[in-house]
Design an enzyme around this catalytic site. Sequence first.
Site, PDB file in Angstrom:
ATOM      1  CD  GLU A 172      -2.373   1.918   0.415  1.00  0.00           C
ATOM      2  OE1 GLU A 172      -2.313   3.167   0.263  1.00  0.00           O
ATOM      3  OE2 GLU A 172      -3.044   1.180  -0.333  1.00  0.00           O
ATOM      4  CB  ILE A 187     -24.845   2.619  -1.686  1.00  0.00           C
ATOM      5  CG1 ILE A 187     -25.185   4.062  -1.292  1.00  0.00           C
ATOM      6  CG2 ILE A 187     -26.083   1.876  -2.168  1.00  0.00           C
ATOM      7  CD1 ILE A 187     -26.297   4.191  -0.301  1.00  0.00           C
ATOM      8  CG  HIS A 239     -24.891   0.543  -5.724  1.00  0.00           C
ATOM      9  ND1 HIS A 239     -25.735   1.631  -5.736  1.00  0.00           N
ATOM     10  CD2 HIS A 239     -23.641   1.031  -5.536  1.00  0.00           C
ATOM     11  CE1 HIS A 239     -25.020   2.739  -5.577  1.00  0.00           C
ATOM     12  NE2 HIS A 239     -23.748   2.394  -5.450  1.00  0.00           N
ATOM     13  CE  LYS A 277     -24.838   3.255  -9.061  1.00  0.00           C
ATOM     14  NZ  LYS A 277     -23.470   3.423  -9.562  1.00  0.00           N
ATOM     15  CD  GLU A 287     -16.531   4.450 -12.683  1.00  0.00           C
ATOM     16  OE1 GLU A 287     -16.573   5.607 -12.240  1.00  0.00           O
ATOM     17  OE2 GLU A 287     -16.628   4.192 -13.893  1.00  0.00           O
ATOM     18  CB  CYS A 340     -16.536  18.864  18.554  1.00  0.00           C
ATOM     19  SG  CYS A 340     -15.344  17.582  18.978  1.00  0.00           S
TER      20      CYS A 340
END
Length: 483
Positions: free
Chosen positions: A31, A47, A49, A249, A336, A436
């Site tokens: 990474e 979401i 989907h 979307k 994506e 906060c």
Amino acid sequence: MVDVIIIGGGVVGCAVARELSRYSLNIALLEKTDDISNGQSKANTAIIHGGYDAHPGTQKAKFNVLGNKMYDKVCEELDVPHKWNTSLVVSFNPEDHESLVALKEQGIENGVPGLSIIGQDELRKREPNIGSTAYEALLVTNGGIVCPYELTQAFAENAAMNGVNFYREAEVTAIEKVKDGWKVTSKAGTFTAKAVVNCAGLYSDVINNMVSEDKITIVPRRGEYYIVDKKFSDTFHASIFQLPTKMGKGILVTPTVDGTILIGPTAEDIDDKTDTRTTTEGLAKVLKYASLTWEHIPARNYITTFSGLRAHCNKNEFVLGEAPDAPMFFNAAGVESPGLTSSPAIAEYLAEMITDKLGAKKKDNFNPMRKGIPKFREMTDEERAKAISINPDYAKVVCRCETVTEAEIREAIRRPVGARSVDGIKRRTRAGMGRCQAGFCTPRTLEILCEELHISPLEVSKFGGNSKYLESYLFEKGDHEDA
């Protein structure tokens, strides 16, 4: 030499790592930043989907539907919160009826169950606070919500528990074909591997184009969001979409599994893969279109704004599998939306392909289970008393807005692939995510990081790299310690 190198620690890379850890393989994940889930996996709409909006026959449609079906099992095994709250695709004009019908038919063709079109009466019964011009909606019963960064962390922790080695701050700078595999040069060292898996998100084109003549281009697509305070958590129940456009979307309004409400995103193609600014124009657009769904958005109750970048591929499709001219180099590029939903299925698909090529055998001792950090805010009084009796650090609340304790923060650092920065702690515990926005809890969080990682306060960062909180001591170190 290792068997497999995975490049990228987002939700897809960590899901692939977990799937491959089922096999007797030596696996390394590289990474580029200081933490997993630091790219588009930390900043998206969260979401699950349903699968109605991807064009039939595409990889996006296939893996969306397959991934959706895997979520109950995956989230149960990994102790990740998710909720099947349904989705609604709302039209605001009677003339849009045929578009809703087309979406429904497309979803049915993709294999999505439980789709129906509901009229105003049913829509307002379900969502009393929907905008006054809402006309009808496509009801998607298999739509849901999940915490994307908690899912990514769970994949990573379980992969590490099963033997995967994670290397952070390990940006890949070169890949070269060598005998029996690939030589991968990174800022954490040089590795050789029999197979390489490209899960580099926004940079998956860079990685692919190092080794393959089948070039791809990733365009960063910026989406800007608002987050609204938890006291409005009951305003909407479903994830409410507006009819989609060619850019995405549309602006949605959705509850999150943590009780806030998310509004967004925009869809703006930009050139800079690091440009996660929010803009006056983008945020104004969010509110303009979201006000169709939520007419009286409570402006005094925004917690924060943020933006995320989506890895939009010039092929307008997921690029999955072995590169045609680079044997044992596998892509998960251009992932994506609906990438989060698709991630478990993509991981399973790639793992099966890679292990078949390597002739790898499944382990007898793979453990699919992972328990999340116990959340003090969700405990009953009896459970809290018991937790404190076992670990007194549960009695020390560090983040008052989200009721996060010192015990949770310390565990977030100590866990496999644990937090190294303030944002890493935030994503693992929600410390600093409340009203906060870390105004009260940051000093103590910095102290705990120093204690656990044995570092100086001058080394503590917000999200790695040069994002340091402190520049120098006000006094010489020895002087202030004696004062």
